[in-house]
Design an enzyme around this catalytic site. Sequence first.
Site, PDB file in Angstrom:
ATOM      1  N   GLU A   1     -12.104  -6.674  50.175  1.00 44.93           N
ATOM      2  CA  GLU A   1     -11.883  -5.026  49.884  1.00 44.93           C
ATOM      3  C   GLU A   1     -10.640  -4.952  49.037  1.00 44.93           C
ATOM      4  OE1 GLU A   1     -13.779  -2.228  52.759  1.00 44.93           O
ATOM      5  OE2 GLU A   1     -11.674  -3.016  53.509  1.00 44.93           O
TER       6      GLU A   1
ATOM      7  N   HIS B   1     -17.854   3.458  52.751  1.00 39.83           N
ATOM      8  CA  HIS B   1     -17.897   3.426  54.242  1.00 39.83           C
ATOM      9  C   HIS B   1     -18.964   4.392  54.584  1.00 39.83           C
ATOM     10  CE1 HIS B   1     -14.384   0.948  53.480  1.00 39.83           C
ATOM     11  NE2 HIS B   1     -14.616   0.741  54.752  1.00 39.83           N
TER      12      HIS B   1
END
Length: 372
Positions: A157, A201
């Site tokens: 990430e 997300h």
Amino acid sequence: MTYLIATTEEPDLAPLSVSSAAILSVLYTLVYVLPFYLSAKTRPSSILSRDAPTVIRARVRAVFISCLVICSSTIYVSTQVAKLDPWKTLHLLGWWPIDLLDLAKSMTLVLLLFLGPFFEAAVIDGEWREWIKGKKIVSVLSTPIGMRNYIAGPLTEEIAFRSAILPLHILTNPPSTLAHLPASSAVTLIFLTPLYFGIAHIHHFYEFRLTNPGVPTFPHALLRSVLQFGYTSVFGWLASFLMLRTGSVWTAVLAHCFCNFMGLPRFWGKVTPGAGVASAVDEVPIGPAGLSDAASGQSNYGKGAKRKGSDHVSRYSDPGSQAQASDTSLPWTVVYYVLLVAGAVLFWMNLWSLTESRNALVAFGKGKQSET
């Protein structure tokens, strides 16, 4: 100054347009997320558990391939469009140099922010003994879930959303301005680029609805997704600030690992000794897109959520110990919240001093940059 300052012979023009940086950032986000929906091994369903070892391995492979593609693109932009040499490109991506002092100072800063929760875990819940032995940490990291939550997730990430995306937006500024970045550019780098991280997300709303059909869409599922977008974006502010100030993506990776371990801090409720003790494998991290626990229907609050509320009964404590623990909960609660506030104040007071580095990618605000 930063390694990226142009010499007098170089034209003072921004190597990359703002629109190009934005388009590439959106494409990077899609490249990171879409692979989870292209394969039956990773695509969510009502019967497919994202915690199954085969699913975890497939998703980890997918994000590493995505990171390879994304980083290759940013390296191309740096070397072919911005005409930076290989060493400056490695610095732009935050891969080199690796300064152990910068890493230590940055982690000290993050620890201050989590001073209350860290004290609760280490002292109130007595987990410091397990940390010193190290066996539990090794056992957790050796499991597929632990590897995903504390290694693969934070690493991929930060590589994708900090190491690859931040340089694009740095290159939208003329080289000479990096020595004293305009406020508008600083806002973009610190506060706007992490929105891609938060947007990555949003698809968890779909996955949560898919795996939890009985949960009302509004307000429960929707508010859950809004909260997740909010705190992932806020963490992105911190991670971006750390990388820009230290010139190292590894400070952001370590901060991400630590934040996944701690979870969101408790902001209310009584602190009960032993109530936060649980298997680290079951902890829910801030979580990478597609790798986080949103798809499983668990609350993505991390370790902090497991400590919230005085009703929680630890699997490691017997009922008799709960009554005894409740007698000491008040002083522990006072100490926790005092440390929580004190840690936040100390974090703010040391925000600039603990992130000052001669390797900074840009210079802005209060920090002083050393000549290189």
